[in-house]
Design an enzyme around this catalytic site. Structure first.
Site, PDB file in Angstrom:
ATOM      1  CG  HIS A 306      17.870 -37.869   6.387  1.00  0.00           C
ATOM      2  ND1 HIS A 306      16.535 -37.915   6.040  1.00  0.00           N
ATOM      3  CD2 HIS A 306      18.570 -38.116   5.245  1.00  0.00           C
ATOM      4  CE1 HIS A 306      16.442 -38.188   4.746  1.00  0.00           C
ATOM      5  NE2 HIS A 306      17.650 -38.304   4.243  1.00  0.00           N
ATOM      6  CG  ASP A 363      24.564 -37.634   1.852  1.00  0.00           C
ATOM      7  OD1 ASP A 363      24.556 -38.165   0.734  1.00  0.00           O
ATOM      8  OD2 ASP A 363      23.590 -37.028   2.330  1.00  0.00           O
TER       9      ASP A 363
END
Length: 428
Positions: A306, A363
């Site tokens: 991320h 996700d």
């Protein structure tokens, strides 16, 4: 403002700049007078080291895997709260009392219907239009239908516009889905919750009754909470930048939707689901891990790593639990989930991923959950936009209320030609 100062030396000249301290997190060097004092800019592509605003909404500590909304850990909110309660918290700064929450929910419920003429607006799109393209257009068009809430200098109009956007986004998203599959639009049902109403508008048909499954409703509400706000990400920064010009709130949120559409931002869960399907079975995972580690192979493990988190994404922990609940409630027997679990296990044991600090993010599991519920991959980013609307609206309101707010105007490091004279075309 702290007593600390930052000293900058350029050649033989030295300059001092104030150091600002937030309630938590890193110190911030105030360089607003940098150009005036030194004639120099800073260079920070992607704004990785730049605080673009002052905010009291959301705090992230990427190294420790911390995400707080108004000080409350995201895990506690996802476990014990509701999306409507989190929406109130983001908009107003504190958790509501029972009466305040009831009033807020009633207000949102009364704003869920769209102007009837907008149904004709949908029919101007091709049937195969991406839902995000439809949402960009419809949300931008809201300013043409709700003139009584576009004066950003009026706090009451800002409040009404905020409520309208939060309330109407599920209706807009559901209608985009219905239009794409050729089914009739389903009007909102005020007897249902915010999330239950969205599920009914999306999946029900006039020909038969529809029952909202509690486990699915809870999972969707939790997904909305986990995506409600995430500090100054690309789409939120877009909303703030658009809003800094004085644009109306509907135009600002439409800009945020457009930015979110990018595969590097809102489209990551779709890419992750496609990757899990490509892997297919747990036995094939080691091969794909080796491909991900090969610099000469373009394959990358989606759902890992991320921009901010250098630790386990706290939202992913909640998602892992949620995916189990949904699969059990719907009796889903999908090898994708087993692939996801095993991939996570093997990747976290691998020194390469440890060194690179590549941990699962939100996700990684959300795509599998949404697919199990029945959403096509084209709707994944639209659902993200639905949930993130409250964060965008809260950030926009905070920016408009900030007396120090000015129009956004980034500068650049110019590398083009220096000044030169125009040459007539017959002499070139």
């Amino acid at each position: 403002m702290s007593d600390k100062k930052a000293q900058l030396t350029i050649g033989s000249d030295s300059y001092e700049f104030p150091v600002m301290q937030g309630s938590t997190g890193p110190d911030v060097i105030d360089i607003r007078k940098l150009y005036g004092q030194t004639g120099a800019f800073t260079f920070d592509p992607g704004y990785k080291s730049t605080a673009s605003c002052e905010s009291s909404l959301t705090y992230i500590d990427g190294d420790e895997g911390v995400l707080l909304h108004r000080g409350y850990p995201i895990g506690q909110l996802a476990e014990h709260s509701s999306f409507m309660e989190v929406s109130y918290l983001l908009l107003n700064g504190e958790l509501p009392s029972k009466d305040e929450l009831d009033t807020f929910e009633d207000t949102i419920t009364r704003h869920t219907m769209l102007h009837e003429q907008l149904s004709q607006f949908y029919r101007g799109f091709r049937r195969d239009a991406h839902p995000m393209a439809v949402m960009c257009g419809v949300v931008g068009a809201l300013s043409a239908f709700y003139h009584d809430s576009t004066d950003i200098s009026d706090p009451m109009q800002r409040r009404i516009a905020s409520h309208r956007l939060i309330a109407k986004m599920p209706t807009i998203a559901a209608m985009a889905y219905k239009y794409s599959i050729g089914q009739p639009f389903v009007y909102p049902d005020n007897s249902l919750s915010y999330t239950g109403n969205f599920l009914k508008m999306t999946f029900s048909v006039p020909a038969e009754p529809y029952e909202v499954l509690p486990a699915v409703e809870k999972a969707m509400d939790r997904i909305f909470i986990l995506h409600a706000d995430h500090e100054q990400n690309a789409s939120t920064s877009t909303v703030r930048l658009a809003g800094s010009s004085g644009a109306n709130p509907f135009a600002c949120i439409a800009a945020g939707i457009a930015c979110l559409w990018g595969p590097a931002h809102g489209g990551a869960n779709e890419a992750c689901l496609n990757m899990l399907r490509e892997i297919g079975t747990p036995e094939r995972i080691p091969h794909y891990i080796e491909r991900a580690k090969d610099k000469n192979d373009p394959f990358r493990l989606m759902g890992f790593g991320h921009r901010v988190y250098k630790n386990y994404d706290p939202r992913a922990t909640v998602m892992q639990k949620t995916v189990r609940e949904v699969f059990e409630a719907l009796n889903v027997n999908d090898p994708i989930f087993e692939v996801a679990l095993r991939l996570e296990e093997l990747a976290l044991e691998d020194d390469y991923f440890k060194e690179k600090k590549l941990f699962p993010n939100v996700d990684f599991y959300s795509g599998a959950i949404l697919s199990a519920i029945g959403f096509p991959t084209t709707m994944f980013t639209a659902l993200f936009a639905l949930a993130r609307t409250v964060g965008w609206v809260a950030q926009w309101n905070e920016m408009i209320s900030d007396p120090g707010q000015v129009i956004g105007r980034p500068r650049q490091l110019y590398t083009g030609p220096t000044q030169r004279d125009y040459v007539p075309i017959d002499q070139r």
